[in-house]
Design a protein around this motif. Sequence first.
Motif, PDB file in Angstrom:
ATOM      1  N   LEU A  95       0.830  -1.217   0.000  1.00  0.00           N
ATOM      2  CA  LEU A  95       0.000   0.000   0.000  1.00  0.00           C
ATOM      3  C   LEU A  95       0.863   1.265   0.000  1.00  0.00           C
ATOM      4  O   LEU A  95       0.534   2.254  -0.661  1.00  0.00           O
ATOM      5  CB  LEU A  95      -0.940  -0.005   1.209  1.00  0.00           C
ATOM      6  CG  LEU A  95      -2.097  -1.010   1.114  1.00  0.00           C
ATOM      7  CD1 LEU A  95      -2.801  -1.141   2.467  1.00  0.00           C
ATOM      8  CD2 LEU A  95      -3.107  -0.582   0.053  1.00  0.00           C
ATOM      9  N   ARG A  96       1.983   1.226   0.741  1.00  0.00           N
ATOM     10  CA  ARG A  96       2.893   2.394   0.757  1.00  0.00           C
ATOM     11  C   ARG A  96       3.408   2.653  -0.655  1.00  0.00           C
ATOM     12  O   ARG A  96       3.509   3.789  -1.106  1.00  0.00           O
ATOM     13  CB  ARG A  96       4.059   2.124   1.708  1.00  0.00           C
ATOM     14  CG  ARG A  96       3.608   2.082   3.155  1.00  0.00           C
ATOM     15  CD  ARG A  96       4.683   2.633   4.088  1.00  0.00           C
ATOM     16  NE  ARG A  96       4.104   2.888   5.401  1.00  0.00           N
ATOM     17  CZ  ARG A  96       4.334   2.126   6.477  1.00  0.00           C
ATOM     18  NH1 ARG A  96       5.163   1.102   6.407  1.00  0.00           N
ATOM     19  NH2 ARG A  96       3.755   2.425   7.630  1.00  0.00           N
ATOM     20  N   ASN A  97       3.690   1.554  -1.335  1.00  0.00           N
ATOM     21  CA  ASN A  97       4.151   1.637  -2.710  1.00  0.00           C
ATOM     22  C   ASN A  97       3.070   2.274  -3.600  1.00  0.00           C
ATOM     23  O   ASN A  97       3.347   3.152  -4.411  1.00  0.00           O
ATOM     24  CB  ASN A  97       4.480   0.208  -3.170  1.00  0.00           C
ATOM     25  CG  ASN A  97       5.362   0.214  -4.389  1.00  0.00           C
ATOM     26  OD1 ASN A  97       6.047   1.207  -4.646  1.00  0.00           O
ATOM     27  ND2 ASN A  97       5.340  -0.867  -5.143  1.00  0.00           N
ATOM     28  N   GLU A  98       1.818   1.817  -3.406  1.00  0.00           N
ATOM     29  CA  GLU A  98       0.691   2.366  -4.181  1.00  0.00           C
ATOM     30  C   GLU A  98       0.513   3.859  -3.882  1.00  0.00           C
ATOM     31  O   GLU A  98       0.148   4.645  -4.748  1.00  0.00           O
ATOM     32  CB  GLU A  98      -0.611   1.620  -3.844  1.00  0.00           C
ATOM     33  CG  GLU A  98      -0.676   0.206  -4.397  1.00  0.00           C
ATOM     34  CD  GLU A  98      -0.784   0.172  -5.919  1.00  0.00           C
ATOM     35  OE1 GLU A  98      -1.200   1.180  -6.525  1.00  0.00           O
ATOM     36  OE2 GLU A  98      -0.422  -0.875  -6.496  1.00  0.00           O
ATOM     37  N   TRP A  99       0.742   4.226  -2.628  1.00  0.00           N
ATOM     38  CA  TRP A  99       0.625   5.640  -2.226  1.00  0.00           C
ATOM     39  C   TRP A  99       1.599   6.480  -3.040  1.00  0.00           C
ATOM     40  O   TRP A  99       1.268   7.553  -3.537  1.00  0.00           O
ATOM     41  CB  TRP A  99       0.921   5.766  -0.725  1.00  0.00           C
ATOM     42  CG  TRP A  99       0.587   7.121  -0.164  1.00  0.00           C
ATOM     43  CD1 TRP A  99      -0.586   7.497   0.409  1.00  0.00           C
ATOM     44  CD2 TRP A  99       1.455   8.277  -0.131  1.00  0.00           C
ATOM     45  NE1 TRP A  99      -0.525   8.811   0.796  1.00  0.00           N
ATOM     46  CE2 TRP A  99       0.724   9.326   0.472  1.00  0.00           C
ATOM     47  CE3 TRP A  99       2.757   8.524  -0.549  1.00  0.00           C
ATOM     48  CZ2 TRP A  99       1.246  10.595   0.677  1.00  0.00           C
ATOM     49  CZ3 TRP A  99       3.292   9.804  -0.358  1.00  0.00           C
ATOM     50  CH2 TRP A  99       2.546  10.820   0.244  1.00  0.00           C
ATOM     51  N   GLY A 100       2.824   5.958  -3.212  1.00  0.00           N
ATOM     52  CA  GLY A 100       3.842   6.639  -4.008  1.00  0.00           C
ATOM     53  C   GLY A 100       3.421   6.754  -5.462  1.00  0.00           C
ATOM     54  O   GLY A 100       3.467   7.837  -6.055  1.00  0.00           O
ATOM     55  N   THR A 101       2.931   5.652  -6.016  1.00  0.00           N
ATOM     56  CA  THR A 101       2.492   5.650  -7.417  1.00  0.00           C
ATOM     57  C   THR A 101       1.368   6.661  -7.639  1.00  0.00           C
ATOM     58  O   THR A 101       1.301   7.305  -8.683  1.00  0.00           O
ATOM     59  CB  THR A 101       1.982   4.236  -7.813  1.00  0.00           C
ATOM     60  OG1 THR A 101       2.952   3.284  -7.387  1.00  0.00           O
ATOM     61  CG2 THR A 101       1.759   4.120  -9.292  1.00  0.00           C
ATOM     62  N   ALA A 102       0.507   6.799  -6.631  1.00  0.00           N
ATOM     63  CA  ALA A 102      -0.652   7.684  -6.763  1.00  0.00           C
ATOM     64  C   ALA A 102      -0.237   9.143  -6.932  1.00  0.00           C
ATOM     65  O   ALA A 102      -1.030   9.968  -7.400  1.00  0.00           O
ATOM     66  CB  ALA A 102      -1.573   7.526  -5.546  1.00  0.00           C
ATOM     67  N   SER A 103       0.999   9.481  -6.567  1.00  0.00           N
ATOM     68  CA  SER A 103       1.425  10.883  -6.709  1.00  0.00           C
ATOM     69  C   SER A 103       1.514  11.287  -8.181  1.00  0.00           C
ATOM     70  O   SER A 103       1.631  12.458  -8.497  1.00  0.00           O
ATOM     71  CB  SER A 103       2.760  11.116  -5.987  1.00  0.00           C
ATOM     72  OG  SER A 103       3.709  10.208  -6.484  1.00  0.00           O
ATOM     73  N   ASN A 104       1.437  10.300  -9.093  1.00  0.00           N
ATOM     74  CA  ASN A 104       1.437  10.623 -10.518  1.00  0.00           C
ATOM     75  C   ASN A 104       0.054  11.010 -11.045  1.00  0.00           C
ATOM     76  O   ASN A 104      -0.076  11.413 -12.200  1.00  0.00           O
ATOM     77  CB  ASN A 104       1.925   9.411 -11.330  1.00  0.00           C
ATOM     78  CG  ASN A 104       3.356   9.055 -10.980  1.00  0.00           C
ATOM     79  OD1 ASN A 104       4.175   9.932 -10.740  1.00  0.00           O
ATOM     80  ND2 ASN A 104       3.636   7.764 -10.932  1.00  0.00           N
ATOM     81  N   ILE A 105      -0.985  10.837 -10.217  1.00  0.00           N
ATOM     82  CA  ILE A 105      -2.339  11.150 -10.687  1.00  0.00           C
ATOM     83  C   ILE A 105      -2.452  12.647 -10.944  1.00  0.00           C
ATOM     84  O   ILE A 105      -2.067  13.459 -10.106  1.00  0.00           O
ATOM     85  CB  ILE A 105      -3.393  10.696  -9.638  1.00  0.00           C
ATOM     86  CG1 ILE A 105      -3.321   9.175  -9.453  1.00  0.00           C
ATOM     87  CG2 ILE A 105      -4.787  11.128 -10.051  1.00  0.00           C
ATOM     88  CD1 ILE A 105      -4.165   8.643  -8.322  1.00  0.00           C
ATOM     89  N   LYS A 106      -2.976  13.003 -12.119  1.00  0.00           N
ATOM     90  CA  LYS A 106      -2.992  14.410 -12.525  1.00  0.00           C
ATOM     91  C   LYS A 106      -3.967  15.246 -11.718  1.00  0.00           C
ATOM     92  O   LYS A 106      -3.622  16.307 -11.223  1.00  0.00           O
ATOM     93  CB  LYS A 106      -3.330  14.491 -14.024  1.00  0.00           C
ATOM     94  CG  LYS A 106      -2.145  14.119 -14.907  1.00  0.00           C
ATOM     95  CD  LYS A 106      -2.331  14.644 -16.331  1.00  0.00           C
ATOM     96  CE  LYS A 106      -1.304  14.015 -17.267  1.00  0.00           C
ATOM     97  NZ  LYS A 106      -1.712  12.674 -17.745  1.00  0.00           N
TER      98      LYS A 106
END
Length: 420
Positions: free
Chosen positions: A48-59
Amino acid sequence: MGAKRTSLEMYRLKKVLDVLASKEGRGTELISLYIPPGRQISEIIAMLRNEWGTASNIKSTTTRKNVQDAIVRVIQRLKLFNKVPENGLVIFCGAIPQGGPGTEKMETYVIVPPEPINIYLYRCDSRFHIEHLRDLIREKETYGVILIDSSEATYATIRGRRLEIVDEITSGIPGKHRAGGQSARRFERIREARIQEFFKRAAEYAEKIFLPIEDLKGIIIGGPGPTKYEFEKGGYLDYRLKEKVIAIVDTAYTGEQGVKEILEKSPEIMRNVRYVEERRIVQKFLYEIGHDTGLATYGEREVRRALEVGLVDTLLLSEALETIRVTIKCSSCGYTYHETMKRTELLGFSQSLVDKPCPKCGMQALEVAEEKDLIDELAELAEAAGSRVEIISPETEEGQMLLKSFGGIAAILRYKMEQH
Ligand SMILES: [Zn+2]
């Protein structure tokens, strides 16, 4: 496996899932997380922490914030568990609009499934993915499947969404076209005899496979063409199997493809099995009423009274009952009373309370303190009294009768009710 699911448990699970199904996100920002038993909480949190990081790419700023907030909430909830419960864990979390734009509220649902879930899933979508939980509440009993045509027979079992091909046999009977030089009548006669032999053998296999299955709920016979009817009507099947045949279904194929067709149709087939059960239950009630045996009663007031004195054997509630039990409380003296009404009447009713004096202290201080589905309320009473509860759909003629002629609330009694 555990005991048979009751219609009440099914009703309750269905209700929770309906609530979840009605939730919709603004964007793809609702999280569904399924954790099967045996997984490590720490491993999931790392993911989930990893997903949190990936989510920072959401426009979109709002979507990004909502997704990241939801992930944080899920992590917080997970930390409350030392380990994944033995049936696994399902978490839904996301910002749900409560009205117009900007009204989103973070909602979190933690569900410990009633049976093991064997799926690992993390998904971010505009809706919650409840389909795997829906699979859980599907019919859990085992059904036998026999697919038959003149060339082969396939045996399978269906349990929920799981199908297992148990065996396949072939007849060795050539197609309908005879070889040159053979007389047509002779060909037909031989073919007919071989089909009968094949039916006998097919029935023996069915006995060997299905008789040992305890709690076999029903048998579905399928196959292309008329062969399956001839097999069923021909009296080849052992009577213990024959009485379990619940449906004869057309399929395009035999073999695995055919079993898949049956699986596709199985919810409908099994619903029909439940309808037969429901009709039987309501007919029992109608019999007691019709013969004036004193062993049945209906209407909210009478049934409630019977429940309270522990007289009810089976409580019958119509699924279409849209009635609620409202608790009204006086905020001045604390006096409470109850009223039953249609859900649609609640708004008008609460408004009418404004200028109504409290029956006890006379102050105009009455308000709705609680509202509860009448089904839930009566079902709880029944459970406390050890009565069986049957939720009856309005889909059958009997179900309609229960709803329209008896107000949707009825009971079959253990003993006669005392005269009053
Ligand atoms: Zn009062």
